[in-house]
Design a protein around this motif. Sequence first.
Motif, PDB file in Angstrom:
ATOM      1  N   LEU A  86     -35.786 -26.805 -41.424  1.00  0.00           N
ATOM      2  CA  LEU A  86     -37.113 -26.627 -40.821  1.00  0.00           C
ATOM      3  C   LEU A  86     -38.027 -27.836 -41.032  1.00  0.00           C
ATOM      4  CD1 LEU A  86     -37.912 -22.860 -41.428  1.00  0.00           C
ATOM      5  CD2 LEU A  86     -37.255 -23.982 -39.309  1.00  0.00           C
ATOM      6  N   HIS A  87     -37.705 -28.682 -42.011  1.00  0.00           N
ATOM      7  CA  HIS A  87     -38.528 -29.875 -42.219  1.00  0.00           C
ATOM      8  C   HIS A  87     -38.360 -30.863 -41.062  1.00  0.00           C
ATOM      9  CE1 HIS A  87     -40.046 -28.809 -46.096  1.00  0.00           C
ATOM     10  NE2 HIS A  87     -38.854 -28.752 -46.653  1.00  0.00           N
ATOM     11  N   THR A  88     -37.203 -30.866 -40.437  1.00  0.00           N
ATOM     12  CA  THR A  88     -36.930 -31.839 -39.385  1.00  0.00           C
ATOM     13  C   THR A  88     -36.756 -31.216 -38.006  1.00  0.00           C
ATOM     14  OG1 THR A  88     -34.553 -31.724 -39.853  1.00  0.00           O
ATOM     15  CG2 THR A  88     -35.835 -33.438 -40.989  1.00  0.00           C
ATOM     16  N   TYR A  89     -36.519 -29.929 -37.907  1.00  0.00           N
ATOM     17  CA  TYR A  89     -36.183 -29.299 -36.639  1.00  0.00           C
ATOM     18  C   TYR A  89     -37.263 -29.479 -35.575  1.00  0.00           C
ATOM     19  CZ  TYR A  89     -34.736 -25.855 -33.198  1.00  0.00           C
ATOM     20  OH  TYR A  89     -34.361 -25.250 -32.029  1.00  0.00           O
ATOM     21  N   PHE A  90     -38.505 -29.238 -35.914  1.00  0.00           N
ATOM     22  CA  PHE A  90     -39.579 -29.318 -34.928  1.00  0.00           C
ATOM     23  C   PHE A  90     -40.092 -30.746 -34.738  1.00  0.00           C
ATOM     24  CE2 PHE A  90     -39.855 -24.864 -36.396  1.00  0.00           C
ATOM     25  CZ  PHE A  90     -39.603 -24.253 -35.179  1.00  0.00           C
ATOM     26  N   GLN A  91     -39.699 -31.661 -35.619  1.00  0.00           N
ATOM     27  CA  GLN A  91     -40.141 -33.045 -35.497  1.00  0.00           C
ATOM     28  C   GLN A  91     -39.232 -33.846 -34.573  1.00  0.00           C
ATOM     29  OE1 GLN A  91     -40.160 -34.321 -39.535  1.00  0.00           O
ATOM     30  NE2 GLN A  91     -42.001 -33.164 -40.047  1.00  0.00           N
ATOM     31  N   SER A  92     -37.959 -33.521 -34.574  1.00  0.00           N
ATOM     32  CA  SER A  92     -37.021 -34.270 -33.749  1.00  0.00           C
ATOM     33  C   SER A  92     -36.988 -33.688 -32.347  1.00  0.00           C
ATOM     34  CB  SER A  92     -35.623 -34.228 -34.375  1.00  0.00           C
ATOM     35  OG  SER A  92     -35.158 -32.894 -34.434  1.00  0.00           O
ATOM     36  N   SER A  93     -36.653 -34.517 -31.406  1.00  0.00           N
ATOM     37  CA  SER A  93     -36.524 -34.016 -30.036  1.00  0.00           C
ATOM     38  C   SER A  93     -35.238 -33.214 -29.954  1.00  0.00           C
ATOM     39  CB  SER A  93     -36.506 -35.169 -29.043  1.00  0.00           C
ATOM     40  OG  SER A  93     -35.396 -35.999 -29.291  1.00  0.00           O
ATOM     41  N   LYS A  94     -35.320 -32.095 -29.250  1.00  0.00           N
ATOM     42  CA  LYS A  94     -34.174 -31.212 -29.152  1.00  0.00           C
ATOM     43  C   LYS A  94     -33.174 -31.776 -28.151  1.00  0.00           C
ATOM     44  CE  LYS A  94     -36.643 -27.007 -30.144  1.00  0.00           C
ATOM     45  NZ  LYS A  94     -37.034 -25.714 -29.656  1.00  0.00           N
ATOM     46  N   VAL A  95     -31.936 -31.812 -28.571  1.00  0.00           N
ATOM     47  CA  VAL A  95     -30.864 -32.205 -27.683  1.00  0.00           C
ATOM     48  C   VAL A  95     -29.939 -31.004 -27.586  1.00  0.00           C
ATOM     49  CG1 VAL A  95     -28.927 -33.771 -27.330  1.00  0.00           C
ATOM     50  CG2 VAL A  95     -31.024 -34.613 -28.397  1.00  0.00           C
ATOM     51  N   ASN A  96     -29.904 -30.404 -26.421  1.00  0.00           N
ATOM     52  CA  ASN A  96     -29.051 -29.239 -26.224  1.00  0.00           C
ATOM     53  C   ASN A  96     -27.615 -29.712 -26.043  1.00  0.00           C
ATOM     54  OD1 ASN A  96     -31.157 -27.473 -26.393  1.00  0.00           O
ATOM     55  ND2 ASN A  96     -31.545 -27.480 -24.200  1.00  0.00           N
ATOM     56  N   GLU A  97     -26.868 -29.620 -27.108  1.00  0.00           N
ATOM     57  CA  GLU A  97     -25.492 -30.079 -27.100  1.00  0.00           C
ATOM     58  C   GLU A  97     -24.571 -28.883 -26.919  1.00  0.00           C
ATOM     59  OE1 GLU A  97     -22.687 -32.968 -29.839  1.00  0.00           O
ATOM     60  OE2 GLU A  97     -24.518 -32.155 -30.666  1.00  0.00           O
ATOM     61  N   ASP A  98     -23.646 -29.035 -26.040  1.00  0.00           N
ATOM     62  CA  ASP A  98     -22.678 -27.998 -25.778  1.00  0.00           C
ATOM     63  C   ASP A  98     -21.868 -27.738 -27.055  1.00  0.00           C
ATOM     64  OD1 ASP A  98     -20.913 -26.238 -24.561  1.00  0.00           O
ATOM     65  OD2 ASP A  98     -19.706 -27.843 -23.652  1.00  0.00           O
ATOM     66  N   GLU A  99     -21.667 -26.454 -27.385  1.00  0.00           N
ATOM     67  CA  GLU A  99     -20.915 -26.101 -28.598  1.00  0.00           C
ATOM     68  C   GLU A  99     -19.507 -26.682 -28.563  1.00  0.00           C
ATOM     69  OE1 GLU A  99     -21.790 -24.520 -31.483  1.00  0.00           O
ATOM     70  OE2 GLU A  99     -23.827 -24.664 -30.720  1.00  0.00           O
ATOM     71  N   ASN A 100     -18.887 -26.663 -27.402  1.00  0.00           N
ATOM     72  CA  ASN A 100     -17.537 -27.196 -27.270  1.00  0.00           C
ATOM     73  C   ASN A 100     -17.533 -28.700 -27.534  1.00  0.00           C
ATOM     74  OD1 ASN A 100     -14.791 -27.117 -26.770  1.00  0.00           O
ATOM     75  ND2 ASN A 100     -15.032 -27.295 -24.558  1.00  0.00           N
ATOM     76  N   GLU A 101     -18.544 -29.395 -27.021  1.00  0.00           N
ATOM     77  CA  GLU A 101     -18.660 -30.830 -27.241  1.00  0.00           C
ATOM     78  C   GLU A 101     -18.887 -31.129 -28.723  1.00  0.00           C
ATOM     79  OE1 GLU A 101     -21.601 -34.464 -25.907  1.00  0.00           O
ATOM     80  OE2 GLU A 101     -21.480 -32.681 -24.651  1.00  0.00           O
ATOM     81  N   LYS A 102     -19.716 -30.330 -29.369  1.00  0.00           N
ATOM     82  CA  LYS A 102     -19.990 -30.503 -30.797  1.00  0.00           C
ATOM     83  C   LYS A 102     -18.707 -30.314 -31.604  1.00  0.00           C
ATOM     84  CE  LYS A 102     -22.944 -28.670 -34.443  1.00  0.00           C
ATOM     85  NZ  LYS A 102     -23.954 -27.687 -34.778  1.00  0.00           N
ATOM     86  N   TYR A 103     -17.953 -29.268 -31.284  1.00  0.00           N
ATOM     87  CA  TYR A 103     -16.695 -29.000 -31.982  1.00  0.00           C
ATOM     88  C   TYR A 103     -15.718 -30.160 -31.787  1.00  0.00           C
ATOM     89  CZ  TYR A 103     -12.142 -26.955 -33.006  1.00  0.00           C
ATOM     90  OH  TYR A 103     -10.884 -26.733 -33.499  1.00  0.00           O
ATOM     91  N   THR A 104     -15.623 -30.654 -30.559  1.00  0.00           N
ATOM     92  CA  THR A 104     -14.708 -31.759 -30.266  1.00  0.00           C
ATOM     93  C   THR A 104     -15.068 -32.993 -31.071  1.00  0.00           C
ATOM     94  OG1 THR A 104     -14.405 -30.892 -28.029  1.00  0.00           O
ATOM     95  CG2 THR A 104     -13.739 -33.169 -28.403  1.00  0.00           C
ATOM     96  N   LYS A 105     -16.366 -33.286 -31.172  1.00  0.00           N
ATOM     97  CA  LYS A 105     -16.802 -34.446 -31.948  1.00  0.00           C
ATOM     98  C   LYS A 105     -16.442 -34.295 -33.426  1.00  0.00           C
ATOM     99  CE  LYS A 105     -20.606 -35.967 -29.034  1.00  0.00           C
ATOM    100  NZ  LYS A 105     -22.059 -36.133 -28.938  1.00  0.00           N
ATOM    101  N   GLU A 106     -16.649 -33.088 -33.979  1.00  0.00           N
ATOM    102  CA  GLU A 106     -16.325 -32.845 -35.391  1.00  0.00           C
ATOM    103  C   GLU A 106     -14.826 -32.989 -35.652  1.00  0.00           C
ATOM    104  OE1 GLU A 106     -18.277 -32.349 -38.110  1.00  0.00           O
ATOM    105  OE2 GLU A 106     -19.935 -32.843 -36.769  1.00  0.00           O
ATOM    106  N   VAL A 107     -14.008 -32.436 -34.752  1.00  0.00           N
ATOM    107  CA  VAL A 107     -12.548 -32.537 -34.908  1.00  0.00           C
ATOM    108  C   VAL A 107     -12.112 -33.991 -34.793  1.00  0.00           C
ATOM    109  CG1 VAL A 107     -10.346 -31.932 -33.840  1.00  0.00           C
ATOM    110  CG2 VAL A 107     -12.078 -30.178 -34.179  1.00  0.00           C
ATOM    111  N   SER A 108     -12.699 -34.722 -33.853  1.00  0.00           N
ATOM    112  CA  SER A 108     -12.362 -36.136 -33.682  1.00  0.00           C
ATOM    113  C   SER A 108     -12.717 -36.936 -34.929  1.00  0.00           C
ATOM    114  CB  SER A 108     -13.099 -36.713 -32.474  1.00  0.00           C
ATOM    115  OG  SER A 108     -12.687 -36.080 -31.305  1.00  0.00           O
TER     116      SER A 108
END
Length: 165
Positions: free
Chosen positions: A31-53
């Motif tokens: 919560l310290h950073t959530y409202f300060q940073s601009s929101k980037v709606n990242e697809d869950e599948n894309e996020k998972y792929t990046k983590e696995v990579s």
Amino acid sequence: MEAIILLKGNVKHSLTLDPGVWIFDDRKVDLHTYFQSSKVNEDENEKYTKEVSKHWDREIREGAVFPPTLKTEKKFEKERILTGTFGIPFAPFLHNAEPNENAWAVSFIGENQTVTMPLDEAKEVIFGFSKEGKPLKEDGPIHVYNGDGSNVTNPLKHVKEIVIK
């Protein structure tokens, strides 16, 4: 039982929410950073792929053994959990409750105040559940933050019930 929140009303499934277990949820946000940073709606599948990579690249470079940096990362994550201020998005819980077709609003019922908002706006809500590593016992169990951060300094507190209308 004080920390349990009921989600009920015009839904297919009433839910009982326990903020005490959200600290282990991967969907939590700082919560310290959530409202300060601009929101980037990242697809869950894309996020998972990046983590696995990222993990795969690390295994190729360093082998399948855990390097000393992984131990340091785990220690850092444990420290972050013990001292962090966290929230969790309301949208997944709303999705699991399956609002009926004629549902139009959500009421967050606090001890001294009730806030009602349209269903689409409520999907952006963030529940604050931890401050500096501690559950919100005095004014909790959750705080309700608008998705745009407009009430970040004055969230709805003492919320114990959520009613879908």
